[in-house]
Motif scaffolding. Structure first.
Motif, PDB file in Angstrom:
ATOM      1  N   ALA A 293       0.834  -1.201   0.000  1.00  0.00           N
ATOM      2  CA  ALA A 293       0.000   0.000   0.000  1.00  0.00           C
ATOM      3  C   ALA A 293       0.867   1.249   0.000  1.00  0.00           C
ATOM      4  CB  ALA A 293      -0.925   0.012   1.212  1.00  0.00           C
ATOM      5  N   THR A 294       0.412   2.286  -0.673  1.00  0.00           N
ATOM      6  CA  THR A 294       1.069   3.581  -0.564  1.00  0.00           C
ATOM      7  C   THR A 294       0.650   4.196   0.772  1.00  0.00           C
ATOM      8  OG1 THR A 294      -0.761   4.555  -1.800  1.00  0.00           O
ATOM      9  CG2 THR A 294       1.231   4.009  -3.045  1.00  0.00           C
ATOM     10  N   PRO A 295       1.501   5.055   1.355  1.00  0.00           N
ATOM     11  CA  PRO A 295       1.174   5.637   2.671  1.00  0.00           C
ATOM     12  C   PRO A 295      -0.171   6.351   2.704  1.00  0.00           C
ATOM     13  CG  PRO A 295       3.479   6.026   2.134  1.00  0.00           C
ATOM     14  CD  PRO A 295       2.853   5.445   0.901  1.00  0.00           C
ATOM     15  N   ASP A 296      -0.549   7.010   1.598  1.00  0.00           N
ATOM     16  CA  ASP A 296      -1.804   7.763   1.589  1.00  0.00           C
ATOM     17  C   ASP A 296      -3.043   6.872   1.527  1.00  0.00           C
ATOM     18  OD1 ASP A 296      -1.534   6.892  -1.007  1.00  0.00           O
ATOM     19  OD2 ASP A 296      -1.581   8.882  -1.934  1.00  0.00           O
ATOM     20  N   MET A 297      -2.838   5.553   1.435  1.00  0.00           N
ATOM     21  CA  MET A 297      -3.966   4.624   1.403  1.00  0.00           C
ATOM     22  C   MET A 297      -4.177   3.899   2.724  1.00  0.00           C
ATOM     23  SD  MET A 297      -5.628   4.756  -1.401  1.00  0.00           S
ATOM     24  CE  MET A 297      -6.577   3.249  -1.213  1.00  0.00           C
ATOM     25  N   MET A 298      -3.305   4.143   3.694  1.00  0.00           N
ATOM     26  CA  MET A 298      -3.388   3.365   4.926  1.00  0.00           C
ATOM     27  C   MET A 298      -4.636   3.672   5.751  1.00  0.00           C
ATOM     28  SD  MET A 298      -1.255   1.058   4.875  1.00  0.00           S
ATOM     29  CE  MET A 298      -1.510   0.426   6.534  1.00  0.00           C
ATOM     30  N   GLY A 299      -5.197   4.852   5.561  1.00  0.00           N
ATOM     31  CA  GLY A 299      -6.456   5.152   6.233  1.00  0.00           C
ATOM     32  C   GLY A 299      -7.566   4.235   5.755  1.00  0.00           C
ATOM     33  N   VAL A 300      -7.513   3.880   4.478  1.00  0.00           N
ATOM     34  CA  VAL A 300      -8.487   2.963   3.897  1.00  0.00           C
ATOM     35  C   VAL A 300      -8.147   1.516   4.260  1.00  0.00           C
ATOM     36  CG1 VAL A 300      -9.427   2.071   1.727  1.00  0.00           C
ATOM     37  CG2 VAL A 300      -9.011   4.528   1.993  1.00  0.00           C
ATOM     38  N   VAL A 301      -6.886   1.158   4.078  1.00  0.00           N
ATOM     39  CA  VAL A 301      -6.452  -0.214   4.332  1.00  0.00           C
ATOM     40  C   VAL A 301      -6.606  -0.579   5.809  1.00  0.00           C
ATOM     41  CG1 VAL A 301      -4.516  -1.835   4.160  1.00  0.00           C
ATOM     42  CG2 VAL A 301      -4.841  -0.111   2.396  1.00  0.00           C
ATOM     43  N   GLY A 302      -6.471   0.415   6.684  1.00  0.00           N
ATOM     44  CA  GLY A 302      -6.591   0.167   8.122  1.00  0.00           C
ATOM     45  C   GLY A 302      -7.903  -0.473   8.515  1.00  0.00           C
ATOM     46  N   ARG A 303      -8.934  -0.275   7.692  1.00  0.00           N
ATOM     47  CA  ARG A 303     -10.240  -0.866   7.978  1.00  0.00           C
ATOM     48  C   ARG A 303     -10.211  -2.390   7.853  1.00  0.00           C
ATOM     49  NH1 ARG A 303     -13.005   3.291   3.744  1.00  0.00           N
ATOM     50  NH2 ARG A 303     -12.258   5.209   4.732  1.00  0.00           N
ATOM     51  N   LEU A 304      -9.159  -2.891   7.217  1.00  0.00           N
ATOM     52  CA  LEU A 304      -9.028  -4.335   7.018  1.00  0.00           C
ATOM     53  C   LEU A 304      -8.126  -4.996   8.060  1.00  0.00           C
ATOM     54  CD1 LEU A 304      -8.533  -4.324   3.140  1.00  0.00           C
ATOM     55  CD2 LEU A 304     -10.604  -4.987   4.383  1.00  0.00           C
ATOM     56  N   GLY A 305      -7.729  -4.224   9.063  1.00  0.00           N
ATOM     57  CA  GLY A 305      -6.777  -4.732  10.051  1.00  0.00           C
ATOM     58  C   GLY A 305      -7.196  -6.043  10.693  1.00  0.00           C
ATOM     59  N   LYS A 306      -8.467  -6.153  11.051  1.00  0.00           N
ATOM     60  CA  LYS A 306      -8.946  -7.369  11.735  1.00  0.00           C
ATOM     61  C   LYS A 306      -9.038  -8.559  10.785  1.00  0.00           C
ATOM     62  CE  LYS A 306     -11.495  -5.019  15.419  1.00  0.00           C
ATOM     63  NZ  LYS A 306     -12.813  -4.816  16.068  1.00  0.00           N
ATOM     64  N   ILE A 307      -9.052  -8.282   9.489  1.00  0.00           N
ATOM     65  CA  ILE A 307      -9.115  -9.353   8.496  1.00  0.00           C
ATOM     66  C   ILE A 307      -7.726  -9.753   8.030  1.00  0.00           C
ATOM     67  CG2 ILE A 307      -9.976 -10.016   6.213  1.00  0.00           C
ATOM     68  CD1 ILE A 307     -12.258  -8.012   6.621  1.00  0.00           C
ATOM     69  N   LEU A 308      -6.912  -8.763   7.654  1.00  0.00           N
ATOM     70  CA  LEU A 308      -5.577  -9.045   7.120  1.00  0.00           C
ATOM     71  C   LEU A 308      -4.565  -9.359   8.220  1.00  0.00           C
ATOM     72  CD1 LEU A 308      -5.246  -6.299   4.338  1.00  0.00           C
ATOM     73  CD2 LEU A 308      -6.000  -8.671   4.097  1.00  0.00           C
ATOM     74  N   GLY A 309      -4.723  -8.707   9.380  1.00  0.00           N
ATOM     75  CA  GLY A 309      -3.756  -8.878  10.463  1.00  0.00           C
ATOM     76  C   GLY A 309      -3.538 -10.318  10.889  1.00  0.00           C
ATOM     77  N   PRO A 310      -4.596 -11.054  11.234  1.00  0.00           N
ATOM     78  CA  PRO A 310      -4.423 -12.451  11.674  1.00  0.00           C
ATOM     79  C   PRO A 310      -3.810 -13.355  10.614  1.00  0.00           C
ATOM     80  CG  PRO A 310      -6.585 -11.622  12.310  1.00  0.00           C
ATOM     81  CD  PRO A 310      -5.988 -10.598  11.395  1.00  0.00           C
ATOM     82  N   LYS A 311      -3.913 -12.975   9.348  1.00  0.00           N
ATOM     83  CA  LYS A 311      -3.347 -13.776   8.264  1.00  0.00           C
ATOM     84  C   LYS A 311      -1.921 -13.345   7.912  1.00  0.00           C
ATOM     85  CE  LYS A 311      -7.804 -14.792   6.055  1.00  0.00           C
ATOM     86  NZ  LYS A 311      -7.720 -16.256   6.180  1.00  0.00           N
ATOM     87  N   GLY A 312      -1.398 -12.347   8.653  1.00  0.00           N
ATOM     88  CA  GLY A 312      -0.047 -11.861   8.384  1.00  0.00           C
ATOM     89  C   GLY A 312       0.060 -11.092   7.078  1.00  0.00           C
ATOM     90  N   LEU A 313      -1.058 -10.516   6.615  1.00  0.00           N
ATOM     91  CA  LEU A 313      -1.080  -9.835   5.322  1.00  0.00           C
ATOM     92  C   LEU A 313      -1.140  -8.313   5.428  1.00  0.00           C
ATOM     93  CD1 LEU A 313      -3.602 -12.172   3.447  1.00  0.00           C
ATOM     94  CD2 LEU A 313      -1.158 -11.932   2.962  1.00  0.00           C
ATOM     95  N   MET A 314      -1.262  -7.780   6.642  1.00  0.00           N
ATOM     96  CA  MET A 314      -1.380  -6.335   6.801  1.00  0.00           C
ATOM     97  C   MET A 314      -0.069  -5.659   6.407  1.00  0.00           C
ATOM     98  SD  MET A 314      -3.747  -4.240   7.618  1.00  0.00           S
ATOM     99  CE  MET A 314      -3.922  -2.487   7.953  1.00  0.00           C
ATOM    100  N   PRO A 315      -0.104  -4.706   5.463  1.00  0.00           N
ATOM    101  CA  PRO A 315       1.138  -4.026   5.070  1.00  0.00           C
ATOM    102  C   PRO A 315       1.709  -3.179   6.203  1.00  0.00           C
ATOM    103  CG  PRO A 315      -0.775  -3.027   3.995  1.00  0.00           C
ATOM    104  CD  PRO A 315      -1.270  -4.252   4.693  1.00  0.00           C
ATOM    105  N   THR A 316       3.032  -3.142   6.285  1.00  0.00           N
ATOM    106  CA  THR A 316       3.721  -2.373   7.320  1.00  0.00           C
ATOM    107  C   THR A 316       4.968  -1.717   6.737  1.00  0.00           C
ATOM    108  OG1 THR A 316       5.196  -4.154   8.038  1.00  0.00           O
ATOM    109  CG2 THR A 316       3.017  -4.065   9.072  1.00  0.00           C
TER     110      THR A 316
END
Length: 230
Positions: free
Chosen positions: A116-139
């Motif tokens: 993700a580009t930095p300016d998209m993290m506000g949008v991507v953050g909504r997926l934290g509970k979905i992507l996080g447990p799968k180790g897919l959340m961008p960092t």
């Protein structure tokens, strides 16, 4: 645990009491591979840290010199004006809010890495509970939150992997295929283990690398004397 005939035959090739040099370890792993497909070779590294403490986390990303032998699908979140750039660099899927909706409503997971580009993290953050447990959340630490989309995508496609501790303080990483042969597996192993050593937290006390085991998908574990790298 039930073990098949092939596993039992392969296990006879391993001296479980021995710490092998890397070259010998990967030689044993290759010889012990009995599956009819090209097995993945993994490293399992137990560290002398406590992942419950923020100052003892070990996490990062590294480009393996010979890749992993697996083609990885990349999903990119970016603004519309940069979507063609991402696709041209090799992204498999590109989107913004539309992709968030697809993941939330359609349970879409046909990808291995999310960038993700930095300016998209506000949008991507909504997926934290979905992507996080799968180790897919961008960092940012893994290099998957970045304005440099082309570079990030190309490195992932070339064999960039992320390493991170699990809850038992073990790092699990693929480092190639049995078909790579000993030399390429040793190169990839050395690159990864060196990165993990460089990432040693200042708060870590005592022995840092507790154990290092390599194994193919269906094969027995082989202990590597990783202390030689320290």
């Amino acid at each position: 645990m039930f073990r098949g005939k092939n596993y039992k035959e392969s296990a006879k090739l391993v001296d479980r009491a021995q710490l092998y040099d890397a070259v010998d370890a990967f030689g044993v792993v290759i010889n012990a591979s009995k599956a009819k497909f090209d097995e993945t070779v993994e490293l399992h590294i137990k560290l002398g840290v406590d992942s419950r403490h923020a100052d003892q986390q070990v996490r990062g990303a590294i480009v393996l010199p010979h890749g992993t032998g697996k083609t990885r699908k990349v999903l990119v979140f970016c603004k519309e004006e940069r979507q063609k750039e991402a696709l041209d660099a090799g992204a498999d899927y590109v989107g913004a809010q539309d992709m968030v909706d697809k993941i939330q409503k359609e349970n879409f997971f046909d990808y291995d890495v999310v960038v993700a580009t930095p300016d998209m993290m506000g949008v991507v953050g909504r997926l934290g509970k979905i992507l996080g447990p799968k180790g897919l959340m961008p960092t940012p630490k893994a290099g998957t939150v970045t304005p440099n989309l082309a570079q990030a995508i190309q490195e992932i496609k070339a064999g960039k992997i992320e390493y991170r501790l699990d809850k038992t303080n073990i790092i699990h990483c693929p480092i190639g295929k049995v078909s790579f042969g000993v030399d390429k597996l040793v190169d990839n192993y050395t690159t990864l283990i060196s990165a993990i050593i460089r990432a040693k937290p200042s708060a870590a006390k005592g022995q840092y690398i507790k154990s290092c085991v390599t194994a193919s998908t269906m094969g027995p574990g082989v202990k590597i004397n990783a202390m030689k790298q320290l």
